[in-house]
Design a protein around this motif. Structure first.
Motif, PDB file in Angstrom:
ATOM      1  N   MET A  97       0.790  -1.391   0.066  1.00 31.62           N
ATOM      2  CA  MET A  97      -0.087  -0.001  -0.117  1.00 31.62           C
ATOM      3  C   MET A  97       0.715   1.369   0.027  1.00 31.62           C
ATOM      4  O   MET A  97       0.554   2.306   0.539  1.00 31.62           O
ATOM      5  N   ALA A 135       0.089  -6.817  -6.960  1.00 30.22           N
ATOM      6  CA  ALA A 135      -1.154  -7.078  -6.792  1.00 30.22           C
ATOM      7  C   ALA A 135      -2.209  -5.912  -6.461  1.00 30.22           C
ATOM      8  O   ALA A 135      -1.754  -5.234  -5.505  1.00 30.22           O
ATOM      9  N   THR A 136      -3.031  -5.726  -7.540  1.00 32.88           N
ATOM     10  CA  THR A 136      -3.953  -4.543  -7.293  1.00 32.88           C
ATOM     11  C   THR A 136      -3.521  -3.190  -7.181  1.00 32.88           C
ATOM     12  O   THR A 136      -4.110  -2.424  -6.651  1.00 32.88           O
ATOM     13  N   GLU A 186       1.850  -4.875  -2.704  1.00 32.04           N
ATOM     14  CA  GLU A 186       0.625  -5.045  -3.118  1.00 32.04           C
ATOM     15  C   GLU A 186      -0.265  -3.717  -2.835  1.00 32.04           C
ATOM     16  O   GLU A 186      -0.063  -2.866  -1.955  1.00 32.04           O
ATOM     17  N   ASN A 187      -1.087  -3.511  -3.696  1.00 36.92           N
ATOM     18  CA  ASN A 187      -2.127  -2.170  -3.687  1.00 36.92           C
ATOM     19  C   ASN A 187      -1.371  -0.778  -3.633  1.00 36.92           C
ATOM     20  O   ASN A 187      -2.036  -0.050  -2.988  1.00 36.92           O
TER      21      ASN A 187
END
Ligand SMILES: Cc1cc2nc3c(=O)[nH]c(=O)nc-3n(C[C@H](O)[C@H](O)[C@H](O)COP(=O)(O)O)c2cc1C
Lengths: 228, 447
Positions: free
Chosen positions: A64, A101-102, A82-83
């Motif tokens: 994040m 991811a994302t 991720e994110n």
């Protein structure tokens, strides 16, 4: 420069310091020693600092991330960056499954290979992989760009939405609704831009192919039943 | 006399025929529909067939061996604190009834606002859903739970920090093992932008999280969420009721503060009918299995349990609590309190080929109540202040009913109700809930 030794300082303290506006406002450069594959190092950063990690990291390193630059000298575990929302994450070794991811924004650079599901559900970030990516990469990727200088595993771009994939090497197989598309001038510019942003001046921008969504699965249609 | 083909058959002829249980008229209609459209049915609402439920339990109440508390005079506490295991800032609710996660996208902006207003009035929480956090709900919900779902639509660390609690969604009772769905009619510009999707597509969300599988990964994921939010916020894990005993144990092992358990009756915005009616176990046995798992680990009340799936009345709330839940969550009932399926909308429903009480097309984006729609002509008809107040009234009734039953059992806190206060009316319910069949000491399967 602030050095934090994870053999001496609990992870929780490191992350708390990296979140503390007073500390990150004062210290722009951080170095983390002895990560030893610990999970969740430098997650949730929200300031334009640089964090250099000497060694290997476990799951969700730089998860994040916003605004920060996180650089890992070794390999990274599952769910690297991720994110991520913005900023820059660089790994000099390989990355395990679900790297990026994302991720919504920012740039992720992996100098080694990335395992399965790299860029899964990508939502706008750019990912550059110097080596190859594993199977099911860019699964359901919605937006953003994945650039792979090596090969891609099976099922690339399965159920892809609007993300764009560039691969220089061999693609073992395309997933449902992912098709090769012509390289336009804009794509060539994209490739050059991504390589430059990642600092990969030894890679020939000419050799890439573009993959994107055929948009056949965007609405439920019984004729597509074989693809589901 | 000529034979009239259009005249209705004579009654004695009809009575002589027999409706098939197997091929009832609904089944026959469904076969015709499938044959015509070549597509499975996707709908909203929850399971519609009869299932063992809290209705199959009764409270014993107090008499000589137990004495009751005076209604309205002797206090019966309803406060619930969630997140006491690890969170630095647990949340406290004034009532054990919370609002379940329902996405902006499946619901309109005014509906989300109304849920927040209603919850605020009575001091409980609302929950985001598979579409991110909107300003409407953050502004209007004093206590807001932020869902982390497989799709991660709109997932944003800023929102994570703005939330009062975080809920990692593994599954939903309506579709354990299935991903979210949002049909094209509801993917407006705003919904598309929040989810980073093209406008008007039929969205299929992932059913597994993109960056973890299994309990060991989940533990690390939970740790990540705690690290990002500096261990402040309670972390919930939501599961659909399936292998509940083991799933609850794994949630505890993975470090959850709170477990949200959604039984198969749980409502949905859009799911395949075959999934809604045929996957998962009912809420009743799931609650018992969850409580058994928590007790086995000595974690009952340390890790709190929120139960959902078919909660309609204070009786349902009280029975879930007596079986060991710390709180319940409502989805469908909250939408109905806002005005869904209201008789005043009969004309509009009739034009859509349905009647109040049967409307279930929450997936379709065409909703005269303005709740399950993204069409401005429809959602502007929902006044969030009025609808929110209706919800608050309903939540007050649920709370009062729960207190009434607790006092009747002589309990000064709703958490003091216990399985011993319950009896089952059917053998199935006795076995599933693990309480004796009324008038006997018999719990099937126990002896
Ligand atoms: C319109 C609607 C939308 C929903 N969206 C979500 C969602 O985004 N995420 C989720 O975990 N559950 C979702 N659910 C399920 C609810 O959170 C809850 O589990 C369920 O409604 C509880 O059962 P009940 O409707 O019988 O009260 C939704 C339910 C409805 C009715």
């Amino acid at each position: 420069m602030q050095t934090v030794d994870l053999d001496a300082v609990p992870l929780r303290d490191l992350n708390a310091r990296l979140h503390d506006p007073a500390q990150v406002g004062r210290i722009a450069d951080w170095r983390v020693l002895h990560p030893k594959g610990r999970h969740n190092i430098a997650v949730g950063l929200d300031a334009p600092v640089t964090v250099r990690i000497d060694g290997h990291v476990g799951y969700y390193c730089a998860g994040m991330n916003q605004h920060a630059t996180v650089e890992v000298s070794g390999h990274a575990g599952v769910g690297l960056a991720e994110n991520m929302m913005s900023g820059r994450v660089v790994v000099h070794g390989n990355a395990s499954q679900s790297a990026g991811a994302t991720a919504h924004g920012g740039l992720l650079v992996i100098h080694g290979d990335a395992a399965a599901r790299c860029a899964i559900s990508l939502k706008g970030a750019d990912i550059v992989v110097r080596g190859s990516v594993g199977p099911m990469s860019a699964f359901m990727a919605q937006a953003g760009r994945l650039l792979v200088c090596g090969d891609a595993g099976d099922g690339l771009g399965d159920s892809l939405y609007e993300a764009v994939l560039y691969v220089a090497g061999r693609v073992k197989g395309l997933g449902a609704d992912c098709v090769e598309q012509p390289m336009e001038d804009a794509d060539r510019a994209s490739v050059a831009e991504l390589l430059a942003a990642a600092g990969l001046d030894d890679v020939d921008p000419a050799g890439f192919r573009r993959y994107g969504s055929a948009r056949e699965l965007y609405t439920f249609k019984i004729e597509n039943v074989g693809a589901y | 006399m000529s034979h009239d083909d259009t005249a209705p058959p004579r009654l004695d002829a009809v009575w002589g025929q027999r409706e098939s249980h197997l091929f009832d008229r609904h089944t026959i209609h469904e076969i015709h529909r499938a044959a015509r459209e070549g597509m499975y049915r996707i709908r909203g609402f929850g399971a519609k067939r009869r299932l063992p439920h809290f209705d199959d339990l009764v409270f014993l109440g107090a008499s000589i061996s137990r004495y009751p508390l005076e209604g309205y005079r002797e206090k019966c506490d309803t406060t619930v604190t969630l997140g006491t295991r690890y969170a630095r800032k647990p949340i406290t609710l004034q009532t054990p009834v919370t609002i379940a996660g329902m996405s902006f996208g499946s619901l309109s902006g005014p509906a989300k606002e109304a849920l927040g207003r209603g919850a605020n009035e009575v001091g409980t929480s609302t929950t985001t859903g598979d579409g991110g956090m909107t300003d409407e709900e953050r502004t209007h919900s004093k206590t807001l739970v932020y869902q982390v779902l497989p799709s991660r639509y709109g997932m944003n660390p800023r929102h994570l920090r703005m939330a009062d609690a975080i809920e990692v969604v593994v599954g939903q009772g309506a579709k354990p093992g299935g991903g979210g769905m949002l049909l094209g009619q509801k993917i407006s510009d705003r919904v598309a932008e929040m989810r980073t999707l093209p406008k008007g597509i039929d969205q299929r969300s992932a059913c597994r999280h993109p960056d973890w599988t299994g309990p060991d990964d989940l533990a690390i994921k939970i740790q990540e969420l705690r690290e990002i939010t500096d261990w402040e916020k309670p972390i919930y894990v939501k599961i659909g009721a399936t292998r509940t005993y083991y799933d609850v144990m794994l949630c505890v092992k993975a470090g959850a503060d709170v477990i949200v358990l959604d039984g198969m009756q749980g409502g949905t915005g859009a799911t395949q009918d075959v999934f809604i009616e045929h996957v998962g176990i009912p809420t009743l046995p799931a609650v018992r299995q969850a409580v058994e798992a928590l007790q086995e680990l000595d974690m009952h009340r340390t890790v709190q349990l929120i139960v959902s799936g078919g909660i309609r009345t204070g009786a349902d709330v009280a029975k879930a609590l007596a079986m060991g839940a710390d709180a319940v969550a409502i989805g469908s009932a909250a939408l109905i309190a806002l005005g869904d399926n209201h008789p005043s909308l009969a004309d509009a429903y009739r034009r859509m080929g349905t009647v109040p009480g049967l409307f279930e097309d929450w997936q379709a984006g065409n909703d005269p109540a303005g709740i399950t729609t993204q069409d401005p002509d429809q959602y502007t008809r929902l006044d969030p202040a009025v609808a929110g107040h209706r919800l608050a009234n309903y939540l007050r009734v649920l709370t009062l009913e729960t207190q009434t039953l607790a006092r009747a059992c002589g309990k000064s806190h709703v958490h003091n109700m216990e399985p011993e206060d319950l009896r089952a009316l059917t053998v199935e319910a006795a076995a599933m809930a693990g309480v004796p069949l009324a008038g006997t000491d018999w719990i099937p399967g126990r002896m």
